[in-house]
Design a protein around this motif. Structure first.
Motif, PDB file in Angstrom:
ATOM      1  N   ASP A   1       0.844  -1.202   0.070  1.00 20.22           N
ATOM      2  CA  ASP A   1       0.120   0.021   0.337  1.00 20.22           C
ATOM      3  C   ASP A   1       0.851   1.323   0.151  1.00 20.22           C
ATOM      4  OD1 ASP A   1      -2.204  -1.443  -0.270  1.00 20.22           O
ATOM      5  OD2 ASP A   1      -2.819  -1.537   2.032  1.00 20.22           O
ATOM      6  N   VAL A   2       1.981   1.250   0.718  1.00 28.32           N
ATOM      7  CA  VAL A   2       2.793   2.496   0.926  1.00 28.32           C
ATOM      8  C   VAL A   2       3.464   2.659  -0.552  1.00 28.32           C
ATOM      9  CG1 VAL A   2       4.806   3.433   1.736  1.00 28.32           C
ATOM     10  CG2 VAL A   2       3.126   2.237   3.358  1.00 28.32           C
ATOM     11  N   THR A   3       3.819   1.377  -1.206  1.00 30.67           N
ATOM     12  CA  THR A   3       4.838   1.445  -2.238  1.00 30.67           C
ATOM     13  C   THR A   3       3.740   2.195  -3.268  1.00 30.67           C
ATOM     14  OG1 THR A   3       6.211  -0.228  -1.774  1.00 30.67           O
ATOM     15  CG2 THR A   3       5.935   0.078  -3.949  1.00 30.67           C
ATOM     16  N   ALA A   4       2.354   1.623  -3.502  1.00 29.68           N
ATOM     17  CA  ALA A   4       1.366   1.904  -4.199  1.00 29.68           C
ATOM     18  C   ALA A   4       1.322   3.323  -4.313  1.00 29.68           C
ATOM     19  CB  ALA A   4       0.259   1.201  -4.325  1.00 29.68           C
ATOM     20  N   ASP A   5       1.156   3.984  -3.129  1.00 32.27           N
ATOM     21  CA  ASP A   5       0.834   5.499  -2.967  1.00 32.27           C
ATOM     22  C   ASP A   5       2.188   6.253  -3.454  1.00 32.27           C
ATOM     23  OD1 ASP A   5      -1.559   5.125  -1.788  1.00 32.27           O
ATOM     24  OD2 ASP A   5      -0.794   5.067   0.337  1.00 32.27           O
ATOM     25  N   LEU A   6       3.290   5.682  -3.271  1.00 31.18           N
ATOM     26  CA  LEU A   6       4.639   6.344  -3.831  1.00 31.18           C
ATOM     27  C   LEU A   6       4.722   6.402  -5.148  1.00 31.18           C
ATOM     28  CD1 LEU A   6       7.151   4.875  -1.159  1.00 31.18           C
ATOM     29  CD2 LEU A   6       6.733   7.203  -1.324  1.00 31.18           C
ATOM     30  N   TYR A   7       4.237   5.327  -5.742  1.00 32.78           N
ATOM     31  CA  TYR A   7       4.267   5.248  -7.129  1.00 32.78           C
ATOM     32  C   TYR A   7       3.113   6.208  -7.892  1.00 32.78           C
ATOM     33  CZ  TYR A   7       3.429   3.447 -11.945  1.00 32.78           C
ATOM     34  OH  TYR A   7       3.335   2.960 -13.057  1.00 32.78           O
ATOM     35  N   LEU A   8       1.894   6.311  -7.390  1.00 34.55           N
ATOM     36  CA  LEU A   8       1.055   7.279  -7.919  1.00 34.55           C
ATOM     37  C   LEU A   8       1.372   8.404  -7.562  1.00 34.55           C
ATOM     38  CD1 LEU A   8      -2.195   5.316  -6.744  1.00 34.55           C
ATOM     39  CD2 LEU A   8      -1.298   5.487  -9.211  1.00 34.55           C
ATOM     40  N   SER A   9       2.019   8.763  -6.658  1.00 31.32           N
ATOM     41  CA  SER A   9       2.410  10.138  -6.216  1.00 31.32           C
ATOM     42  C   SER A   9       3.621  10.652  -7.352  1.00 31.32           C
ATOM     43  CB  SER A   9       3.000  10.582  -4.889  1.00 31.32           C
ATOM     44  OG  SER A   9       3.566  11.619  -4.562  1.00 31.32           O
ATOM     45  N   MET A  10       4.460   9.591  -7.440  1.00 32.46           N
ATOM     46  CA  MET A  10       5.722   9.956  -8.143  1.00 32.46           C
ATOM     47  C   MET A  10       5.146  10.095  -9.745  1.00 32.46           C
ATOM     48  SD  MET A  10       8.416   7.118  -9.706  1.00 32.46           S
ATOM     49  CE  MET A  10       7.198   6.127 -10.578  1.00 32.46           C
ATOM     50  N   VAL A  11       4.140   9.373 -10.211  1.00 30.06           N
ATOM     51  CA  VAL A  11       3.673   9.528 -11.713  1.00 30.06           C
ATOM     52  C   VAL A  11       2.908  11.136 -11.577  1.00 30.06           C
ATOM     53  CG1 VAL A  11       1.837   9.050 -13.090  1.00 30.06           C
ATOM     54  CG2 VAL A  11       3.034   7.203 -11.994  1.00 30.06           C
ATOM     55  N   GLY A  12       2.419  11.489 -10.683  1.00 29.40           N
ATOM     56  CA  GLY A  12       1.887  12.800 -10.598  1.00 29.40           C
ATOM     57  C   GLY A  12       2.785  13.864 -10.616  1.00 29.40           C
ATOM     58  N   LEU A  13       3.533  13.703  -9.883  1.00 26.50           N
ATOM     59  CA  LEU A  13       4.978  14.764  -9.958  1.00 26.50           C
ATOM     60  C   LEU A  13       5.583  14.703 -11.119  1.00 26.50           C
ATOM     61  CD1 LEU A  13       6.268  14.075  -6.332  1.00 26.50           C
ATOM     62  CD2 LEU A  13       5.615  16.078  -7.031  1.00 26.50           C
ATOM     63  N   LEU A  14       5.919  13.627 -11.661  1.00 23.52           N
ATOM     64  CA  LEU A  14       6.456  13.789 -13.194  1.00 23.52           C
ATOM     65  C   LEU A  14       5.663  14.369 -14.052  1.00 23.52           C
ATOM     66  CD1 LEU A  14       8.555  10.568 -12.956  1.00 23.52           C
ATOM     67  CD2 LEU A  14       9.596  12.547 -12.805  1.00 23.52           C
ATOM     68  N   GLU A  15       4.624  14.102 -14.038  1.00 21.26           N
ATOM     69  CA  GLU A  15       3.656  14.643 -14.907  1.00 21.26           C
ATOM     70  C   GLU A  15       3.686  16.234 -14.681  1.00 21.26           C
ATOM     71  OE1 GLU A  15       1.658  13.502 -17.427  1.00 21.26           O
ATOM     72  OE2 GLU A  15       1.752  11.236 -17.147  1.00 21.26           O
ATOM     73  N   GLN A  16       3.553  16.720 -13.566  1.00 24.82           N
ATOM     74  CA  GLN A  16       3.547  18.127 -13.215  1.00 24.82           C
ATOM     75  C   GLN A  16       4.915  18.894 -13.878  1.00 24.82           C
ATOM     76  OE1 GLN A  16       3.099  19.110  -8.941  1.00 24.82           O
ATOM     77  NE2 GLN A  16       1.334  17.558  -8.933  1.00 24.82           N
ATOM     78  N   PHE A  17       5.961  18.137 -14.008  1.00 21.01           N
ATOM     79  CA  PHE A  17       7.339  18.544 -14.373  1.00 21.01           C
ATOM     80  C   PHE A  17       7.255  18.597 -15.761  1.00 21.01           C
ATOM     81  CE2 PHE A  17       8.328  18.494  -9.929  1.00 21.01           C
ATOM     82  CZ  PHE A  17       8.722  19.531  -9.711  1.00 21.01           C
ATOM     83  N   GLY A  18       6.313  17.958 -16.523  1.00 23.36           N
ATOM     84  CA  GLY A  18       6.316  17.649 -18.003  1.00 23.36           C
ATOM     85  C   GLY A  18       6.896  16.449 -18.333  1.00 23.36           C
ATOM     86  N   PHE A  19       7.190  15.494 -17.448  1.00 26.79           N
ATOM     87  CA  PHE A  19       7.830  14.171 -17.902  1.00 26.79           C
ATOM     88  C   PHE A  19       6.527  13.361 -17.968  1.00 26.79           C
ATOM     89  CE2 PHE A  19      11.070  16.178 -15.983  1.00 26.79           C
ATOM     90  CZ  PHE A  19      12.350  15.898 -16.617  1.00 26.79           C
ATOM     91  N   ARG A  20       6.030  12.961 -19.318  1.00 29.28           N
ATOM     92  CA  ARG A  20       4.765  12.424 -19.497  1.00 29.28           C
ATOM     93  C   ARG A  20       4.840  10.671 -19.469  1.00 29.28           C
ATOM     94  NH1 ARG A  20       2.300   9.445 -23.801  1.00 29.28           N
ATOM     95  NH2 ARG A  20       4.402   9.665 -24.959  1.00 29.28           N
ATOM     96  N   GLN A  21       4.295  10.060 -18.902  1.00 18.51           N
ATOM     97  CA  GLN A  21       4.396   8.475 -18.711  1.00 18.51           C
ATOM     98  C   GLN A  21       4.023   8.073 -20.079  1.00 18.51           C
ATOM     99  OE1 GLN A  21       1.845   6.502 -15.788  1.00 18.51           O
ATOM    100  NE2 GLN A  21       3.366   4.912 -15.664  1.00 18.51           N
ATOM    101  N   TYR A  22       4.901   7.005 -20.630  1.00 12.20           N
ATOM    102  CA  TYR A  22       4.713   6.451 -21.898  1.00 12.20           C
ATOM    103  C   TYR A  22       4.943   4.985 -21.955  1.00 12.20           C
ATOM    104  CZ  TYR A  22       9.926   6.147 -22.702  1.00 12.20           C
ATOM    105  OH  TYR A  22      11.234   5.797 -22.821  1.00 12.20           O
TER     106      TYR A  22
END
Length: 365
Positions: A211-232
């Motif tokens: 659960d903690v790892t999943a939260d970190l992953y989803l937070s990471m995806v959101g942060l990277l997207e905010q900085f313009g790094f699109r998940q592909y």
């Protein structure tokens, strides 16, 4: 005739990280010279002048332990034995500690045009736990030196799920990386790979739970997207136009030739792998390989790989499987695991966390 990629597995490390299960041995100058000669022999063996090569990837191990002259000799051999595209993507994985301004200038001179740096974290306590030999400041300096040397395509590895890593420490690492002149991030969840030093109860007991790892992953995806790094892809993020062309070959079932101990290939309508032995590779006239799949890139494999990509699976290419798959899509969309535009089904970040189960449900059940 389709183009091909070439993967060169450089099996040398200054120090083996406790979490890594890639094949590597301790670096020595003599072994590196003998290894380079063996790579050249194998390139000549696989030569196909009619085949254009448009991606070259030096992976490892720590490819940046090779000298610029050794890397140049390999690239020159590729040019002789194949038709090397003038716009080829040429990637070198590197440990920040192995990069000096002089080395970086030499790498740029010989046309290495993409760097993949093993940063992992910009928190020194996390780096220490992972057994990395560089500090956060050393990684930052390597990135800046690479940019100053003329590199405009720089990728950084990032790791999450490190014991005692918090959402805040991860955010600091990502925010600091995003301020630097990088264009790509490969982000991985720390796992205990079988047979590695981390494969023990002492480490497993202190890893964050799912659960903690999943939260970190989803937070990471959101942060990277905010900085313009699109998940592909499940673990890969890029500024527009900087997706890894070589790695996309793997996910799109396109041809590549792997050279070096443990290197895998998908070429000539089969998958094969080289022996995991530096001695065998150096001593054999041609690397010893064994077939892993006599008929690769069938429907199931292609669909599975496409679902790793954010663009997803095109139902127009699923043939007789379409009706079965299409019936299952609404349930996945309803719980937020997938998106569907009438033609492509693609997984959401939440879905990527469950990708193995979802792919099993969609493709194999």
């Amino acid at each position: 005739m389709d183009s091909a990629g070439i993967y060169i597995h450089v099996p040398f490390c200054g120090k083996k990280c406790g979490y890594c299960d890639f094949y590597s041995v301790k670096y020595s100058g003599t072994a590196a010279a003998d290894y380079t000669d063996a790579v050249l022999r194998n390139l000549r063996y696989y030569s196909d002048i009619g085949r254009t090569v448009d991606t070259v990837y030096f992976g490892g191990g720590t490819p940046s332990l090779l000298t610029a002259a050794q890397i140049e000799s390999i690239l020159s051999e590729i040019e002789r034995d194949f038709s090397l595209d003038g716009n080829a993507e040429i990637t070198l994985e590197a440990n920040p500690n192995t990069l000096t301004p002089q080395k970086l200038a030499e790498l740029r001179r010989i046309n290495v045009n993409r760097l993949s740096l093993g940063v992992q974290s910009l928190a020194d306590d996390e780096l220490k736990f992972l057994g990395r030999t560089h500090s956060a400041e050393r990684a930052v300096r390597a990135i800046r030196d690479a940019h100053d040397a003329g590199f405009s395509n720089i990728s950084c590895d990032l790791m999450i799920g490190i014991p005692k890593q918090t959402a805040e420490s991860m955010k600091r690492s990502i925010s600091r990386l995003a301020e630097l002149p990088i264009q790509h991030v490969s982000a991985y969840i720390l796992k205990t790979e079988k047979g590695t030093p981390f494969d023990c109860d002492e480490i497993r007991e202190i890893l964050p739970d799912d659960d903690v790892t999943a939260d970190l992953y989803l937070s990471m995806v959101g942060l990277l997207e905010q900085f313009g790094f699109r998940q592909y892809e499940v673990s890969n993020f890029a500024l527009s136009g900087y997706e890894s062309r070589h790695n996309c070959r793997y996910w799109k079932c396109r041809d590549y030739i792997g050279i070096g101990p443990s290197a895998h290939s998908c070429f000539g309508n089969k998958r094969f792998a080289a022996e995991r032995s530096i001695d065998s590779f150096i001593q054999s006239p041609v690397q010893k390989t064994y077939v892993t799949d006599n008929s690769p890139c069938g429907f199931e494999e292609s669909a599975m790989l496409r679902l790793r990509l954010k663009e997803g699976l095109d139902l127009a290419e699923t043939g007789s499987h379409r009706e079965k798959i299409e019936k299952k899509i609404p349930d996945l969309v309803k719980v937020g695991y997938a998106e569907f535009d009438g033609r492509y089904i693609s997984l959401t970040p939440k879905g990527f966390l469950m990708s193995n189960s979802i792919i099993e449900y969609l493709i194999f059940e």
